[in-house]
Design a protein around this motif. Structure first.
Motif, PDB file in Angstrom:
ATOM      1  N   SER A 159      43.506   4.388 -39.465  1.00 48.58           N
ATOM      2  CA  SER A 159      44.001   5.621 -40.074  1.00 48.58           C
ATOM      3  C   SER A 159      43.292   5.918 -41.391  1.00 48.58           C
ATOM      4  O   SER A 159      42.944   7.067 -41.687  1.00 48.58           O
ATOM      5  CB  SER A 159      45.509   5.520 -40.307  1.00 48.58           C
ATOM      6  OG  SER A 159      45.986   6.628 -41.043  1.00 48.58           O
ATOM      7  N   LYS A 195      45.757   8.916 -31.319  1.00 54.50           N
ATOM      8  CA  LYS A 195      45.161  10.013 -32.080  1.00 54.50           C
ATOM      9  C   LYS A 195      43.956  10.661 -31.394  1.00 54.50           C
ATOM     10  O   LYS A 195      43.438  11.678 -31.871  1.00 54.50           O
ATOM     11  CB  LYS A 195      44.722   9.499 -33.454  1.00 54.50           C
ATOM     12  CG  LYS A 195      45.841   8.879 -34.275  1.00 54.50           C
ATOM     13  CD  LYS A 195      46.862   9.901 -34.726  1.00 54.50           C
ATOM     14  CE  LYS A 195      47.910   9.275 -35.630  1.00 54.50           C
ATOM     15  NZ  LYS A 195      48.893  10.271 -36.134  1.00 54.50           N
ATOM     16  N   ASP A 331      47.214   8.484 -45.218  1.00 61.86           N
ATOM     17  CA  ASP A 331      47.826   9.640 -44.589  1.00 61.86           C
ATOM     18  C   ASP A 331      49.321   9.682 -44.909  1.00 61.86           C
ATOM     19  O   ASP A 331      50.005   8.650 -44.883  1.00 61.86           O
ATOM     20  CB  ASP A 331      47.619   9.569 -43.074  1.00 61.86           C
ATOM     21  CG  ASP A 331      48.018  10.856 -42.371  1.00 61.86           C
ATOM     22  OD1 ASP A 331      49.235  11.123 -42.298  1.00 61.86           O
ATOM     23  OD2 ASP A 331      47.128  11.561 -41.893  1.00 61.86           O
ATOM     24  N   ALA A 332      49.820  10.841 -45.217  1.00 65.60           N
ATOM     25  CA  ALA A 332      51.225  10.990 -45.614  1.00 65.60           C
ATOM     26  C   ALA A 332      52.190  10.523 -44.527  1.00 65.60           C
ATOM     27  O   ALA A 332      53.326  10.130 -44.817  1.00 65.60           O
ATOM     28  CB  ALA A 332      51.512  12.450 -45.965  1.00 65.60           C
ATOM     29  N   GLU A 333      51.751  10.554 -43.282  1.00 63.13           N
ATOM     30  CA  GLU A 333      52.614  10.166 -42.172  1.00 63.13           C
ATOM     31  C   GLU A 333      52.505   8.677 -41.828  1.00 63.13           C
ATOM     32  O   GLU A 333      53.261   8.190 -40.975  1.00 63.13           O
ATOM     33  CB  GLU A 333      52.241  10.971 -40.916  1.00 63.13           C
ATOM     34  CG  GLU A 333      52.270  12.486 -41.099  1.00 63.13           C
ATOM     35  CD  GLU A 333      53.657  12.987 -41.464  1.00 63.13           C
ATOM     36  OE1 GLU A 333      54.628  12.464 -40.882  1.00 63.13           O
ATOM     37  OE2 GLU A 333      53.758  13.878 -42.325  1.00 63.13           O
ATOM     38  N   SER A 335      53.133   5.672 -43.295  1.00 62.85           N
ATOM     39  CA  SER A 335      54.255   4.746 -43.488  1.00 62.85           C
ATOM     40  C   SER A 335      55.326   4.935 -42.420  1.00 62.85           C
ATOM     41  O   SER A 335      55.870   3.962 -41.879  1.00 62.85           O
ATOM     42  CB  SER A 335      54.864   4.925 -44.884  1.00 62.85           C
ATOM     43  OG  SER A 335      53.963   4.479 -45.888  1.00 62.85           O
ATOM     44  N   GLY A 336      55.616   6.176 -42.088  1.00 63.43           N
ATOM     45  CA  GLY A 336      56.588   6.449 -41.039  1.00 63.43           C
ATOM     46  C   GLY A 336      56.107   5.980 -39.674  1.00 63.43           C
ATOM     47  O   GLY A 336      56.889   5.470 -38.867  1.00 63.43           O
ATOM     48  N   GLU A 337      54.812   6.138 -39.418  1.00 61.52           N
ATOM     49  CA  GLU A 337      54.243   5.674 -38.155  1.00 61.52           C
ATOM     50  C   GLU A 337      54.312   4.152 -38.046  1.00 61.52           C
ATOM     51  O   GLU A 337      54.594   3.608 -36.970  1.00 61.52           O
ATOM     52  CB  GLU A 337      52.799   6.156 -38.026  1.00 61.52           C
ATOM     53  CG  GLU A 337      52.678   7.656 -37.835  1.00 61.52           C
ATOM     54  CD  GLU A 337      51.236   8.138 -37.862  1.00 61.52           C
ATOM     55  OE1 GLU A 337      50.319   7.295 -37.930  1.00 61.52           O
ATOM     56  OE2 GLU A 337      51.026   9.364 -37.825  1.00 61.52           O
TER      57      GLU A 337
END
Length: 358
Positions: A159, A195, A331-333, A335-337
């Protein structure tokens, strides 16, 4: 040999002395009952490192942290012996046997033979070995399914990468090393699947179980050259697996003058080695300190058992460190991923395996 003793008693003595001085100036001070003396615990825990040494900022240091904290809480001394090379493993373990240790923790896969020999010859002494299995009623194996956490690191590396190339290399091709590399490459592959990307993972062939190794766990020319080779192939994230070989990887990164991220192993290297904290994207964690602490305190309380401990994502034995200073760069997403991947691995929805899995 390092013989570490607690110093907490000094603080209590200084406080008692100050109180006595105050009371000496008060004619009407009441008599205080003398505190009951508690009998010191008759227990000597001991530990021996592999050739990486106690200052590796990762594997051995984590084990040392665990026994140091346990000894402090128990109020006992402990003995720690550092191995200069693998020829010292057998003599160092025997040295601890000769010093009357009640529990001997051997740090690493490479101490298997020394642990097996000493434990069989001394059934009245308890042993624990990290990262390998030794059979015996007086030996507790401490293992970690690190492939799960390394999978997360591979996903994060893919990522973060801007060049589309990431790399890993190890010290010696032994299961506790290759299990990281297996997980890392699988994590990169999963990122590509999700991705629709084609990030390359250099340094390890998952199918052939072959890759880049330095031949040992010491920093130096081999580790520097190996790291540089990956950088020359455009890798912008490096995962060196083998304790202090990351020192040389960090040197190669700085010498390159490029924006390249480093990943640590075993401990959160951002915390354990502030000198290279600016390079650390994250670290693949093995909760060695807690496992050692638990074994030592259990043995001291007469509750030693030889059942195998396996650290996993589910029980918190392995994990991924925070992104720390890189939090604003990923990427801002992401940590959630990562959290979603953890849940999926624990639930069995994503299968992460290695030939080296315990």
């Amino acid at each position: 040999m390092i013989n570490t003793t607690r110093k907490r008693g000094m603080g209590a003595f200084a406080l008692l002395g100050a109180s006595a001085l105050v009371l000496a100036g008060c004619a009407a001070a009441p008599e205080a009952e003398a505190p009951e003396e508690t009998e010191a615990l008759d227990f000597l825990p001991c530990i021996v490192s592999d050739a990486g040494g106690w200052d590796d900022k990762s594997f051995n240091e984590a084990a040392y942290d665990g026994i140091e904290e346990a000894a402090g809480d128990l109020g006992v001394d402990f003995i720690a012996v550092e191995s200069a090379d693998e020829n010292a493993y057998g003599p160092n373990v025997q040295n601890l046997v000769d010093q009357g240790c009640d529990l001997i923790v051997t740090v690493g896969f490479l101490l298997n033979e020394a642990t097996a020999t000493a434990s069989a010859a001394n059934p009245d002494i308890n042993f624990a070995i990290i990262d390998d299995f030794v059979e015996g009623d007086n030996v507790k194996p401490i293992l970690f399914n690190t492939v799960e956490a390394a999978f997360l690191a591979g996903y994060a590396a893919a990522s973060y990468s801007e060049t589309g190339v990431v790399g890993t290399f190890g010290g010696i091709p032994i299961p506790p090393v290759t299990i990281f590399m297996d997980g890392f490459v699988q994590g990169v592959s999963h990122y590509n699947e999700v991705k629709g990307t084609s990030v390359q993972a250099l340094g390890w062939d998952l199918d052939g179980q072959t890759g880049a190794f330095t031949g040992g766990f010491a920093p130096g020319t081999e580790a520097l050259t190996t790291a540089q080779g990956l950088i020359d192939q455009n890798a912008d994230v490096l995962l060196p697996v083998g304790g202090p070989i990351y020192f040389s990887a960090a040197e190669a990164i700085r010498d390159s003058g490029r924006s390249i991220a480093l990943m640590g192993v075993d401990k959160d290297v951002f915390v354990s080695d502030p000198d290279i904290a600016d390079l650390l994207l994250t670290s693949v964690l093995k909760n060695i300190a807690v496992a050692v602490y638990d074994v030592v305190t259990a043995a001291a309380g007469g509750n030693f058992d030889s059942s195998t401990y396996v650290g996993t994502l589910e029980n918190g034995g392995v994990g991924l460190a925070p992104f720390h200073d890189f939090e604003s760069s990923v990427d801002a997403e992401l940590s959630g991923e990562i959290e979603a991947l953890i849940a999926a691995i624990i639930a069995g929805e994503i299968e992460v395996t290695s030939p080296a899995s315990p």
